[in-house]
Write a protein that holds these residues in place. Structure first.
Motif, PDB file in Angstrom:
ATOM      1  N   MET A  41       0.838  -1.202   0.000  1.00  0.00           N
ATOM      2  CA  MET A  41       0.000   0.000   0.000  1.00  0.00           C
ATOM      3  C   MET A  41       0.874   1.254   0.000  1.00  0.00           C
ATOM      4  O   MET A  41       0.588   2.218  -0.717  1.00  0.00           O
ATOM      5  N   ILE A  42       1.933   1.251   0.809  1.00  0.00           N
ATOM      6  CA  ILE A  42       2.778   2.443   0.906  1.00  0.00           C
ATOM      7  C   ILE A  42       3.544   2.650  -0.406  1.00  0.00           C
ATOM      8  O   ILE A  42       3.602   3.760  -0.940  1.00  0.00           O
ATOM      9  N   TRP A  43       4.090   1.564  -0.946  1.00  0.00           N
ATOM     10  CA  TRP A  43       4.840   1.676  -2.204  1.00  0.00           C
ATOM     11  C   TRP A  43       3.938   2.172  -3.335  1.00  0.00           C
ATOM     12  O   TRP A  43       4.264   3.132  -4.041  1.00  0.00           O
ATOM     13  N   SER A  44       2.763   1.537  -3.501  1.00  0.00           N
ATOM     14  CA  SER A  44       1.877   1.968  -4.588  1.00  0.00           C
ATOM     15  C   SER A  44       1.334   3.364  -4.294  1.00  0.00           C
ATOM     16  O   SER A  44       1.107   4.165  -5.215  1.00  0.00           O
ATOM     17  N   GLY A  45       1.157   3.676  -3.026  1.00  0.00           N
ATOM     18  CA  GLY A  45       0.726   5.021  -2.653  1.00  0.00           C
ATOM     19  C   GLY A  45       1.749   6.073  -3.060  1.00  0.00           C
ATOM     20  O   GLY A  45       1.392   7.161  -3.505  1.00  0.00           O
ATOM     21  N   LEU A  46       3.024   5.724  -2.937  1.00  0.00           N
ATOM     22  CA  LEU A  46       4.076   6.663  -3.348  1.00  0.00           C
ATOM     23  C   LEU A  46       4.062   6.866  -4.856  1.00  0.00           C
ATOM     24  O   LEU A  46       4.299   7.980  -5.343  1.00  0.00           O
ATOM     25  N   LEU A  47       3.781   5.783  -5.606  1.00  0.00           N
ATOM     26  CA  LEU A  47       3.687   5.917  -7.066  1.00  0.00           C
ATOM     27  C   LEU A  47       2.576   6.905  -7.428  1.00  0.00           C
ATOM     28  O   LEU A  47       2.678   7.651  -8.404  1.00  0.00           O
ATOM     29  N   ILE A  48       1.512   6.894  -6.636  1.00  0.00           N
ATOM     30  CA  ILE A  48       0.385   7.806  -6.891  1.00  0.00           C
ATOM     31  C   ILE A  48       0.735   9.223  -6.437  1.00  0.00           C
ATOM     32  O   ILE A  48       0.525  10.193  -7.161  1.00  0.00           O
ATOM     33  N   TYR A  49       1.308   9.306  -5.245  1.00  0.00           N
ATOM     34  CA  TYR A  49       1.615  10.616  -4.663  1.00  0.00           C
ATOM     35  C   TYR A  49       2.595  11.406  -5.532  1.00  0.00           C
ATOM     36  O   TYR A  49       2.516  12.627  -5.632  1.00  0.00           O
ATOM     37  N   TRP A  50       3.505  10.703  -6.183  1.00  0.00           N
ATOM     38  CA  TRP A  50       4.501  11.339  -7.051  1.00  0.00           C
ATOM     39  C   TRP A  50       3.855  12.324  -8.031  1.00  0.00           C
ATOM     40  O   TRP A  50       4.402  13.377  -8.334  1.00  0.00           O
ATOM     41  N   ALA A  51       2.650  11.957  -8.531  1.00  0.00           N
ATOM     42  CA  ALA A  51       1.998  12.760  -9.569  1.00  0.00           C
ATOM     43  C   ALA A  51       1.558  14.128  -9.068  1.00  0.00           C
ATOM     44  O   ALA A  51       1.286  15.034  -9.861  1.00  0.00           O
ATOM     45  N   ASN A  52       1.459  14.295  -7.760  1.00  0.00           N
ATOM     46  CA  ASN A  52       1.056  15.593  -7.206  1.00  0.00           C
ATOM     47  C   ASN A  52       1.637  15.708  -5.804  1.00  0.00           C
ATOM     48  O   ASN A  52       0.921  15.646  -4.811  1.00  0.00           O
ATOM     49  N   ASP A  53       2.955  15.872  -5.733  1.00  0.00           N
ATOM     50  CA  ASP A  53       3.640  15.799  -4.432  1.00  0.00           C
ATOM     51  C   ASP A  53       3.739  17.172  -3.791  1.00  0.00           C
ATOM     52  O   ASP A  53       4.763  17.825  -3.827  1.00  0.00           O
ATOM     53  N   VAL A  54       2.634  17.565  -3.174  1.00  0.00           N
ATOM     54  CA  VAL A  54       2.511  18.952  -2.720  1.00  0.00           C
ATOM     55  C   VAL A  54       2.758  19.157  -1.222  1.00  0.00           C
ATOM     56  O   VAL A  54       2.735  20.287  -0.759  1.00  0.00           O
ATOM     57  N   TYR A  55       2.971  18.096  -0.472  1.00  0.00           N
ATOM     58  CA  TYR A  55       3.036  18.292   0.978  1.00  0.00           C
ATOM     59  C   TYR A  55       4.440  18.627   1.477  1.00  0.00           C
ATOM     60  O   TYR A  55       5.431  18.086   1.003  1.00  0.00           O
ATOM     61  N   ASN A  56       4.450  19.554   2.445  1.00  0.00           N
ATOM     62  CA  ASN A  56       5.693  20.024   3.065  1.00  0.00           C
ATOM     63  C   ASN A  56       5.523  20.043   4.572  1.00  0.00           C
ATOM     64  O   ASN A  56       4.411  20.103   5.069  1.00  0.00           O
ATOM     65  N   VAL A  57       6.641  20.032   5.246  1.00  0.00           N
ATOM     66  CA  VAL A  57       6.617  20.404   6.659  1.00  0.00           C
ATOM     67  C   VAL A  57       7.168  21.818   6.711  1.00  0.00           C
ATOM     68  O   VAL A  57       8.286  22.065   6.249  1.00  0.00           O
ATOM     69  N   ARG A  58       6.354  22.747   7.218  1.00  0.00           N
ATOM     70  CA  ARG A  58       6.734  24.152   7.192  1.00  0.00           C
ATOM     71  C   ARG A  58       6.665  24.784   8.560  1.00  0.00           C
ATOM     72  O   ARG A  58       5.824  24.413   9.380  1.00  0.00           O
ATOM     73  N   VAL A  59       7.534  25.740   8.798  1.00  0.00           N
ATOM     74  CA  VAL A  59       7.395  26.617   9.948  1.00  0.00           C
ATOM     75  C   VAL A  59       7.227  28.003   9.369  1.00  0.00           C
ATOM     76  O   VAL A  59       8.152  28.547   8.771  1.00  0.00           O
ATOM     77  N   GLY A  60       6.022  28.551   9.492  1.00  0.00           N
ATOM     78  CA  GLY A  60       5.721  29.804   8.813  1.00  0.00           C
ATOM     79  C   GLY A  60       5.836  29.582   7.320  1.00  0.00           C
ATOM     80  O   GLY A  60       5.150  28.726   6.774  1.00  0.00           O
ATOM     81  N   ARG A  61       6.740  30.306   6.690  1.00  0.00           N
ATOM     82  CA  ARG A  61       6.912  30.133   5.256  1.00  0.00           C
ATOM     83  C   ARG A  61       8.113  29.268   4.918  1.00  0.00           C
ATOM     84  O   ARG A  61       8.388  28.995   3.757  1.00  0.00           O
ATOM     85  N   ARG A  62       8.873  28.942   5.961  1.00  0.00           N
ATOM     86  CA  ARG A  62      10.092  28.175   5.739  1.00  0.00           C
ATOM     87  C   ARG A  62       9.779  26.698   5.573  1.00  0.00           C
ATOM     88  O   ARG A  62       9.195  26.077   6.454  1.00  0.00           O
TER      89      ARG A  62
END
Lengths: 251, 256
Positions: B26-47
């Motif tokens: 599930m995680i591997w195939s999920g990564l194949l899917i996520y690649w197409a729209n990899d928008v998540y970040n860990v941010r502090v403010g704008r950094r």
């Protein structure tokens, strides 16, 4: 595990070693069988860009989805203030500029041979009752965007110009991009033949003069610049389904 | 002499190891899917502190441009993952294993003792039980996460047919983020789990494969080990037999 009493006392450490060996052997065999199964699943003959067993799974999932499908369930709608311009993603089969006055939508009758029954001008679409909706456009890539659309219901078009076939295919005029829809999705009240987006006439990049918007499916089904609508008794060809994607793609 | 202790019932062992394969899939195939729209970040403010994921991650694991394949695998493994998870929950409920796994009101305190002990901040030993409170929180928590993955997954898989669910989770985009965050959670769980398994040593690990472990304490030297494998079933059988005798005796006693 066995609970039969043994007659001679056995060294538990030795017994554990033996049991562990046996269990690891079983596990090893199971892992081998599993790996072989997955390898077979991965490398089986391709059926439209994906191994055929995986294609079968997609088709099984489609049957499950269709069994649960409710024609009255609606895609959520949103306040118009949230509507923005979506990305222009698909360019296949699109013309850079279109001549509205000369645009024709060919209606193809069901049958082996493609026969153009009617060739409709855009006016025929504008004559159908106009509907507006603000829905979320969901791309198969994973992004989504709330967009406002205006157009005619595909169901009205089908009732006026179509046939009662189980499938409908739509193509660009050059037939380079094409999608297939099941009848239930095509007849859904939110499946629109759209000519306006966010209050403006469509631009060529977004599918002028006429595009499909089907919030029940991923965006790839919402074909732009519709040149022909075909009524079909068999599953119509679908551009992305031929490239490894699910044919149904239903939400 | 030390004796063998039955630790993990066979169905739990099989479901545990099957889940290793299914969740990895599930995680591997999920990564194949996520690649197409990899928008998540860990941010502090704008950094941006960390982007999920850097390019080397995709290229290193060969995850680029395989969206269709990823979707097909994801929607194949999902059945196994869901059924195996439901079977596990069903089994623990029916067998009574859940009693070992579900934390109680007292567990918070004990889990804290475990944390301090494992971080070498305290010498207070956690109680020796099948699962200590920290384990109970972890193992029950990860099952709840599994349920969360099924729900958030369904919400983004069928956001029209299950629009009520998608809305309840905050909408399509939130549900996608929640689905992703849970996956990050599994990875963190996995790292902690592996660390603890390594710390606990071989026999603890082997018990998850074969089900048995040698008892830690040494019983009285004169004890006759009736069966080399003293399972819970044996205890139960004995108990039932004893109860039956008591009942028999009661019946034979003449009423006064």
């Amino acid at each position: 595990m066995s609970t039969t009493p043994v007659t001679s006392p056995v060294d538990p450490e030795q017994q554990l070693r033996q049991m562990t060996r046996r269990s690891f052997a079983t596990g090893g065999i199971a892992a081998l069988v599993g790996t072989t199964g997955l390898w077979w699943l991965k490398s089986a003959k391709l059926d439209d860009g994906i191994s055929w067993p995986l294609r079968k799974v997609l088709q099984f999932n489609e049957r499950v989805s269709q069994a649960y499908f409710g024609p009255d369930r609606l895609a959520p709608t949103f306040d118009i203030s949230r509507a923005r311009e979506p990305r222009v993603n698909g360019q296949i089969g699109l013309k850079k500029s279109v001549d509205l006055a000369r645009w024709r939508i060919d209606v193809l009758s069901p049958g082996e041979k493609l026969v153009v029954e009617r060739s409709l001008p855009m006016g025929a679409i504008h004559d159908l009752p106009r509907f507006e909706m603000v829905t979320e456009f969901k791309c198969v890539e994973g992004w989504s965007q709330v967009v406002q659309w205006a157009g005619a219901r595909l169901s009205d078009f089908i009732e006026k110009y179509g046939h009662e076939t189980p499938f409908i295919g739509l193509t660009t005029p050059d037939r380079k991009y094409y999608v297939g829809l099941d009848r239930a999705s095509a007849m859904h009240s939110q499946s629109l033949l759209a000519y306006e987006m966010n209050g403006e006439p469509l631009t060529p990049g977004h599918g002028a003069p006429l595009r499909l918007v089907c919030p029940l499916k991923y965006g790839v089904k919402s074909i732009k610049q519709i040149g022909a609508i075909q009524f079909a008794n068999h599953r119509p060809a679908d551009y992305w389904a031929e490239r490894g994607y699910d044919w149904y793609l239903g939400h | 002499m030390r004796h063998l202790e039955h630790k993990h019932p066979r169905p739990i062992r099989w479901m545990h190891w099957l889940n290793v394969v299914l969740l990895s899939g599930m995680i591997w195939s999920g990564l194949l899917i996520y690649w197409a729209n990899d928008v998540y970040n860990v941010r502090v403010g704008r950094r941006v502190l960390f982007h999920f994921f850097p390019d080397w991650f995709y290229t290193g694991l060969g995850l680029n441009a395989r969206l269709a394949e990823g979707m097909a695998w994801h929607f194949f493994f999902m059945w196994g993952f869901a059924l195996n998870g439901l079977a596990y929950v069903g089994y623990t409920l029916i067998s009574g294993e859940w009693r070992h796994l579900v934390p109680t009101r007292k567990s918070f305190r004990e889990a804290w003792v475990v944390v301090l002990h494992d971080l070498h901040l305290s010498k207070v030993e956690p109680p020796k039980r099948k699962f200590n409170a920290a384990q109970q929180f972890a193992y029950t928590g990860v099952i709840l996460m599994g349920g969360g993955s099924l729900l958030t997954g369904l919400a983004i898989y069928k956001p029209v047919q299950f629009a009520w669910l998608t809305n309840a989770l905050g909408g399509y985009e939130w549900a996608r983020l929640e689905h992703f965050a849970l996956t990050v959670g599994y990875v963190l769980f996995f790292l902690m789990h592996i660390t603890q398994v390594i710390r606990s040593g071989w026999s603890n690990f082997a018990a998850m494969v074969c089900g048995y472990e040698l008892s830690a304490e040494v019983p009285q030297p004169m004890t006759v080990v009736r069966s080399p494998v003293v399972s819970q079933e044996t205890h139960l059988e004995q108990k039932v037999a004893e109860d039956a005798k008591v009942e028999e005796a009661a019946e034979l006693t003449p009423a006064k």
